[in-house]
Design a protein around this motif. Structure first.
Motif, PDB file in Angstrom:
ATOM      1  N   LYS A   1      20.611  48.403-110.442  1.00 61.86           N
ATOM      2  CA  LYS A   1      20.071  47.145-110.983  1.00 61.86           C
ATOM      3  C   LYS A   1      18.831  47.363-111.850  1.00 61.86           C
ATOM      4  O   LYS A   1      18.544  46.561-112.730  1.00 61.86           O
ATOM      5  CB  LYS A   1      19.696  46.195-109.846  1.00 61.86           C
ATOM      6  CG  LYS A   1      20.852  45.558-109.171  1.00 61.86           C
ATOM      7  CD  LYS A   1      20.358  44.601-108.089  1.00 61.86           C
ATOM      8  CE  LYS A   1      21.516  44.033-107.324  1.00 61.86           C
ATOM      9  NZ  LYS A   1      21.102  43.151-106.244  1.00 61.86           N
TER      10      LYS A   1
ATOM     11  N   TYR B   1      20.261  47.148-118.017  1.00 61.69           N
ATOM     12  CA  TYR B   1      20.336  45.794-117.471  1.00 61.69           C
ATOM     13  C   TYR B   1      19.002  45.055-117.568  1.00 61.69           C
ATOM     14  O   TYR B   1      18.989  43.836-117.697  1.00 61.69           O
ATOM     15  CB  TYR B   1      20.826  45.828-116.024  1.00 61.69           C
ATOM     16  CG  TYR B   1      22.035  46.710-115.909  1.00 61.69           C
ATOM     17  CD1 TYR B   1      23.201  46.399-116.597  1.00 61.69           C
ATOM     18  CD2 TYR B   1      21.993  47.896-115.203  1.00 61.69           C
ATOM     19  CE1 TYR B   1      24.294  47.241-116.561  1.00 61.69           C
ATOM     20  CE2 TYR B   1      23.088  48.738-115.151  1.00 61.69           C
ATOM     21  CZ  TYR B   1      24.236  48.408-115.835  1.00 61.69           C
ATOM     22  OH  TYR B   1      25.313  49.243-115.806  1.00 61.69           O
TER      23      TYR B   1
ATOM     24  N   TYR C   1      20.208  40.317-113.932  1.00 61.60           N
ATOM     25  CA  TYR C   1      21.193  40.243-112.857  1.00 61.60           C
ATOM     26  C   TYR C   1      22.588  39.988-113.429  1.00 61.60           C
ATOM     27  O   TYR C   1      23.563  40.604-112.997  1.00 61.60           O
ATOM     28  CB  TYR C   1      20.812  39.160-111.847  1.00 61.60           C
ATOM     29  CG  TYR C   1      21.782  39.083-110.693  1.00 61.60           C
ATOM     30  CD1 TYR C   1      21.694  39.985-109.636  1.00 61.60           C
ATOM     31  CD2 TYR C   1      22.809  38.150-110.682  1.00 61.60           C
ATOM     32  CE1 TYR C   1      22.602  39.947-108.590  1.00 61.60           C
ATOM     33  CE2 TYR C   1      23.718  38.103-109.638  1.00 61.60           C
ATOM     34  CZ  TYR C   1      23.609  39.006-108.595  1.00 61.60           C
ATOM     35  OH  TYR C   1      24.523  38.965-107.567  1.00 61.60           O
TER      36      TYR C   1
ATOM     37  N   TRP D   1      23.914  43.197-114.935  1.00 56.24           N
ATOM     38  CA  TRP D   1      24.293  44.121-113.860  1.00 56.24           C
ATOM     39  C   TRP D   1      25.595  43.680-113.194  1.00 56.24           C
ATOM     40  O   TRP D   1      26.496  44.465-112.952  1.00 56.24           O
ATOM     41  CB  TRP D   1      23.167  44.209-112.829  1.00 56.24           C
ATOM     42  CG  TRP D   1      23.543  44.969-111.606  1.00 56.24           C
ATOM     43  CD1 TRP D   1      23.565  46.324-111.457  1.00 56.24           C
ATOM     44  CD2 TRP D   1      23.970  44.424-110.358  1.00 56.24           C
ATOM     45  NE1 TRP D   1      23.978  46.656-110.184  1.00 56.24           N
ATOM     46  CE2 TRP D   1      24.232  45.504-109.494  1.00 56.24           C
ATOM     47  CE3 TRP D   1      24.152  43.126-109.879  1.00 56.24           C
ATOM     48  CZ2 TRP D   1      24.669  45.321-108.185  1.00 56.24           C
ATOM     49  CZ3 TRP D   1      24.582  42.954-108.582  1.00 56.24           C
ATOM     50  CH2 TRP D   1      24.837  44.047-107.752  1.00 56.24           C
TER      51      TRP D   1
END
Length: 156
Positions: A60, A65, A81, A84
């Protein structure tokens, strides 16, 4: 070249369910999965063999990302998020495709079950055949010589 299913909207849960249904359709006797930071695991039993696929998951905190590609701008937590999560969905779709393709190739008589799943067969010590064989293959290529039959028997 783009990655398979890089823009998929299919959720991880739906891909995992598809894998389970595919395995049932091809006669698997059991199925399980789990996850921890950095990887997911899918395991099943079929044709008297325990099979394990370890699916590496993206970090993450990877810059791919947390930042906008090509611009280097920091993404919001929500956008990071989402990026990811998209990468996770892509990997699960690829795993579903790989398992389905292997099972269909066996069913069509193109290959054998053991040839398709050999690297993922779980050995009595819990390791996979692939993890056991990779160093040996590297050694054979590095030295240019095959191990003797006695050495193979002693290692089993």
């Amino acid at each position: 070249m783009s990655r398979y299913a890089e823009n998929t909207s299919v959720s991880v849960e739906n891909s995992r369910g598809e894998i389970e249904r595919t395995l049932q359709r091809y006669g698997a006797e059991s199925f399980g999965y789990g996850w921890e930071a950095g990887r997911a695991v899918v395991q099943f039993v079929t044709q008297d063999r325990h099979i394990r696929f370890v699916l590496p998951l993206p970090d993450k905190n990877d810059r791919a990302y947390t930042h906008t590609p090509g611009k280097g701008l920091v993404r919001t937590e929500a956008d990071a998020y989402k990026a990811w999560e998209q990468a996770c969905r892509q990997r699960w779709r690829a795993l579903a495709l790989a398992i389905k393709a292997k099972l269909e190739a066996v069913e069509a008589g193109i290959t054998t079950y053991e040839d398709e799943f050999m690297a993922h067969i779980v050995l009595p010590d819990g390791s996979t055949f692939g993890a056991w064989a990779r160093p040996q293959i590297a050694e054979v290529y590095a030295t240019g010589s095959m191990p003797s039959l006695l050495a193979l028997e002693a290692g089993s």
